[in-house]
Design a protein around this motif. Structure first.
Motif, mmCIF file in Angstrom:
data_model
loop_
_atom_site.group_PDB
_atom_site.id
_atom_site.type_symbol
_atom_site.label_atom_id
_atom_site.label_comp_id
_atom_site.label_asym_id
_atom_site.label_seq_id
_atom_site.Cartn_x
_atom_site.Cartn_y
_atom_site.Cartn_z
ATOM 1 N N PHE A 154 -8.767 2.409 -6.551
ATOM 2 C CA PHE A 154 -8.433 2.647 -4.976
ATOM 3 C C PHE A 154 -7.616 3.812 -4.914
ATOM 4 C CE2 PHE A 154 -8.507 -2.060 -5.996
ATOM 5 C CZ PHE A 154 -8.903 -2.504 -4.849
ATOM 6 N N CYS A 155 -7.308 4.555 -5.534
ATOM 7 C CA CYS A 155 -6.739 6.080 -5.565
ATOM 8 C C CYS A 155 -7.732 6.721 -4.885
ATOM 9 C CB CYS A 155 -5.921 6.552 -6.668
ATOM 10 S SG CYS A 155 -4.372 5.697 -7.306
ATOM 11 N N HIS A 164 -8.671 -0.615 0.185
ATOM 12 C CA HIS A 164 -7.522 -1.526 0.241
ATOM 13 C C HIS A 164 -7.349 -2.242 1.640
ATOM 14 C CE1 HIS A 164 -5.243 0.975 3.352
ATOM 15 N NE2 HIS A 164 -4.477 0.069 3.261
ATOM 16 N N CYS A 187 -0.396 6.873 -7.410
ATOM 17 C CA CYS A 187 -1.739 7.740 -7.610
ATOM 18 C C CYS A 187 -1.444 9.216 -7.894
ATOM 19 C CB CYS A 187 -2.775 7.574 -6.271
ATOM 20 S SG CYS A 187 -2.968 5.945 -6.025
ATOM 21 N N SER A 205 -5.585 8.023 3.711
ATOM 22 C CA SER A 205 -4.885 6.724 2.974
ATOM 23 C C SER A 205 -4.845 5.813 3.987
ATOM 24 C CB SER A 205 -3.525 6.938 2.582
ATOM 25 O OG SER A 205 -2.859 5.873 2.136
ATOM 26 N N TYR A 206 -4.698 6.127 5.553
ATOM 27 C CA TYR A 206 -4.388 5.324 6.437
ATOM 28 C C TYR A 206 -5.306 5.289 7.564
ATOM 29 C CZ TYR A 206 0.069 4.225 4.695
ATOM 30 O OH TYR A 206 1.119 3.918 3.761
ATOM 31 N N TRP A 217 0.776 -1.169 0.185
ATOM 32 C CA TRP A 217 0.031 0.007 -0.016
ATOM 33 C C TRP A 217 0.941 1.313 0.121
ATOM 34 C CZ3 TRP A 217 -4.116 1.667 -1.873
ATOM 35 C CH2 TRP A 217 -4.619 3.134 -1.091
ATOM 36 N N PRO A 276 -9.335 5.070 -1.093
ATOM 37 C CA PRO A 276 -8.194 4.206 -0.348
ATOM 38 C C PRO A 276 -8.793 3.462 0.886
ATOM 39 C CG PRO A 276 -8.134 6.716 0.260
ATOM 40 C CD PRO A 276 -9.191 6.388 -0.818
ATOM 41 N N ALA A 278 -5.897 8.919 -1.704
ATOM 42 C CA ALA A 278 -4.787 8.119 -1.327
ATOM 43 C C ALA A 278 -3.597 8.556 -0.994
ATOM 44 C CB ALA A 278 -4.444 6.786 -2.367
ATOM 45 N N ARG A 279 -3.147 9.872 -1.619
ATOM 46 C CA ARG A 279 -1.984 10.800 -1.488
ATOM 47 C C ARG A 279 -2.034 11.521 -0.141
ATOM 48 N NH1 ARG A 279 1.300 11.053 -5.886
ATOM 49 N NH2 ARG A 279 2.735 12.265 -4.544
ATOM 50 N N ARG A 297 0.250 3.721 -3.215
ATOM 51 C CA ARG A 297 -0.361 5.151 -3.128
ATOM 52 C C ARG A 297 0.579 6.065 -3.705
ATOM 53 N NH1 ARG A 297 1.838 7.765 1.556
ATOM 54 N NH2 ARG A 297 -0.009 9.416 1.476
#
Length: 638
Positions: free
Chosen positions: A317-318, A324, A270, A282-283, A263, A321, A276-277, A267
């Protein structure tokens, strides 16, 4: 101070309006989703987290039943099937009939001449009765990034890729196919069978191809993740590989060794403006977006309940996120490659830069992956020894497999992997409820809804289980076995005793798919991977697509096989009737058998080894042109 007091007053006034507005929207949504939900939960924990939403949906359904039956006059599945047949018929009809037509179609699609040798490829395709002679967008898509590299750079990168862990190098040299014994730049103990599969597909065409190297992925997972900053010209061409593989990838290890994760690498591929960035997005806690994960927006003929038009192989997924966490390949232990190297792999999710080739499981013979396996002859049997007549097949949904589905980098996320999620959803201990839309026994041609406990549905229609435990699970093997069903391993031929054959991703793509297609049963496929044949298949004609949430599977079964025993029991208790429920099954079963036959016919006519050879032949012509210093000279002109 006055400013703060004024803001507080404004905030209170706004809240007076927001609260009733939220209540209004909430109940509007409850009504909208009443026909599509209670399939909110994929496991016990998720079901508990959505108790309030489920109860509102149930109350709404009870309200509609108390004032009259919730009748649906048009089910979406017949429309999806009819549209699928029409699309595929038109696809077959528009294929080129002559070489000039094929050349013109190639130039129309890709804006350049075909590669040298296209005429001989055309003859090979015609001699082998290839049906889809124009449908090779996947090859052009996979190779397009390499056009900005020079021929010299392309050749150098191919060789360097072979120096990386779990990459085998296959070479065509003077018309012969050889397995290159290359000195590895990094520790590597694995040699894969996928390179042997490619060599087998090259055997008939090797003398027609220029010299070139094929770095073949020994793993099932995708390998190449190029950071967004390096994906575009001129950044890509500024990467000069003349300093060797270590200058391109730095210090490299076969696994992550605490230096990141899939992951982390993904990411970075992207665009900067995607979620995702954004580190927090993202997390963030995946539960924050659970409704989005499980209530996909419906499209097509139905606005009342949901059926996927196709699988999730184009899922972004970008932009999403949170998703994922639901796919195990993002937790693979094997390190990805951050450089645009040509790596040939059997499948890839969106965002990976691998080049697709047919899986070695799909040609030749393998006891665990081949329908009609025949140990005495080179070719498999047309009918497997364990095949069962349609009317003798069970209506249960069948799946067996290992807990493979992802790695442990980072550890602790295996409960959310694709196989684990489905088996918990199908577990006899599930506490969820599902709204089942099924044929009405009293109003022919119409459908009604009944809310049924998942544990009862699972007992009625599910036969899914793990056969072995691989990898780590929070709480250990005991906890794994407590919330997932386990059963004895079975031979592949046992699958043919069932009408519904579930096909789920594992560490990567599912190697059993072609065997399932060859059978007289119906694959229900859920995947986020694209393979070489993705554009050649038509969902709802050749197989039944299943979203990554899986939750529509109960209504798929209810449409084709009629309401289950527990559904009938609850429906009778809600609205007592003396009607014969057996009349609700016949038409759906006939339609299910049509899908089984169409899938089998596809495997016999389009999913053959000859079609895989034609795909690889065309791929080699395109790839060979990229190897040339003068690519214009490697083009075919009539």
């Amino acid at each position: 101070m006055k400013t703060l007091e004024r803001r507080d007053t404004q905030l209170i006034q706004r809240r007076r309006w927001i609260y009733p507005g939220c209540v209004f929207v909430f109940f509007m949504l409850a009504g909208f989703y009443a026909g599509r939900r209670d399939h909110a939960s994929t496991d016990v924990d998720e079901a508990k987290s959505r108790t309030s939403w489920s109860s509102v949906s149930s109350q709404w359904l009870q309200f509609t039943r108390s004032t009259g039956p919730d009748v649906i006059s048009e089910h979406p599945i017949p429309g999806l099937m009819a549209e699928a047949e029409d699309k595929f018929r038109k696809l077959l009809e528009k294929q080129s009939k002559t070489l000039p037509e094929a050349v013109a179609e190639y130039k129309r699609r890709y804006g350049r001449d075909p590669p040298r040798g296209f005429d001989e490829w055309w003859q090979f395709a015609k001699d082998n009765n290839v049906k889809l002679v124009d449908e090779f967008d996947a090859i052009v898509e996979d190779l397009e990034p390499f056009w900005v590299l020079s021929g010299e750079e392309m050749r150098r990168r191919a060789y360097q890729a072979g120096q990386l862990p779990s990459i085998d190098l296959v070479r065509i040299q003077d018309g012969e196919v050889i397995d290159v014994k290359i000195e590895k730049a990094f520790k590597d103990t694995e040699r894969g069978h996928r390179s042997l599969g490619l060599r087998r597909l090259l055997e008939k065409i090797r003398r027609k191809l220029p010299n070139m190297d094929f770095p073949v992925n020994a793993k099932a997972e995708g390998r190449v993740l190029v950071p967004w900053a390096h994906q575009n010209y001129p950044n890509l061409t500024l990467q000069d590989s003349s300093g060797g593989v270590t200058s391109m990838v730095g210090e490299f290890t076969p696994d992550w060794s605490d230096r990141g994760s899939v992951w982390d690498a993904y990411r970075r591929t992207c665009p900067p403006d995607t979620a995702a960035r954004q580190l927090y997005s993202s997390y963030r806690n995946p539960n924050a977006d659970q409704p989005k994960a499980l209530l996909r927006p419906s499209s097509g003929p139905s606005e009342r309940f949901f059926f996927a038009e196709t699988v999730d192989d184009s899922f972004d997924f970008c932009q999403n996120p949170w998703a994922h966490y639901k796919q195990g390949h993002f937790f693979s232990d094997w390190r990805t490659i951050p450089v645009l190297y040509p790596v040939f792999s059997p499948a890839k999710a969106r965002g990976f830069a691998d080049i697709r080739i047919p899986s070695h499981y799909y040609h030749g013979q393998n006891l665990r992956y081949t329908y009609g396996f025949d140990p005495k002859n080179r070719e498999p049997k047309e009918v497997d020894d364990m095949e069962v007549p349609w009317d003798e097949k069970s209506d249960h949904i069948f799946w067996r497999g290992a807990t493979t589905g992802g790695g442990s980098t980072p550890p602790g996320f295996s409960p959310s992997y694709q196989r684990h999620r489905f088996l918990r959803m199908g577990h006899e201990g599930s506490s969820a409820n599902y709204t089942i839309v099924h044929a009405s026994p009293s109003i022919p041609g119409n459908f009604i809804s009944t809310t049924v406990p998942a544990k009862d549905l699972n007992r009625d229609i599910m036969d899914v289980a793990f056969v072995s435990a691989v990898g780590n699970y929070p709480g250990g093997v005991g906890e794994l076995m407590r919330v997932h069903r386990f059963a004895d391993s079975v031979p592949l031929g046992k699958h043919w005793s069932y009408k519904y054959l579930l096909d789920l991703d594992g560490m990567g793509y599912s190697g059993r798919f072609m065997a399932l297609m060859a059978s007289d049963s119906v694959p229900i496929k859920s995947t986020v991977y694209k393979e070489y044949f993705t554009d050649w298949l038509q969902p709802w004609l050749h197989y039944i697509p299943l979203s990554s949430s899986y939750t529509e599977i109960y209504n798929i079964h209810a449409y084709f096989s009629g309401p289950s025993a527990s559904t009938i029991e609850i429906a009778n208790a809600t609205s007592p009737t003396t009607n014969d429920w057996s009349t609700t099954k016949k038409e759906g079963d006939d339609q299910l058998r049509r899908i089984a036959r169409a899938g089998k016919q596809w495997k016999k006519t389009i999913g053959r080894t000859a079609d895989m050879e034609a795909y690889v032949y065309r791929l080699c012509l395109e790839y060979g042109r990229l190897w040339a210093d003068d690519r214009e000279a490697m083009s075919f002109v009539l």
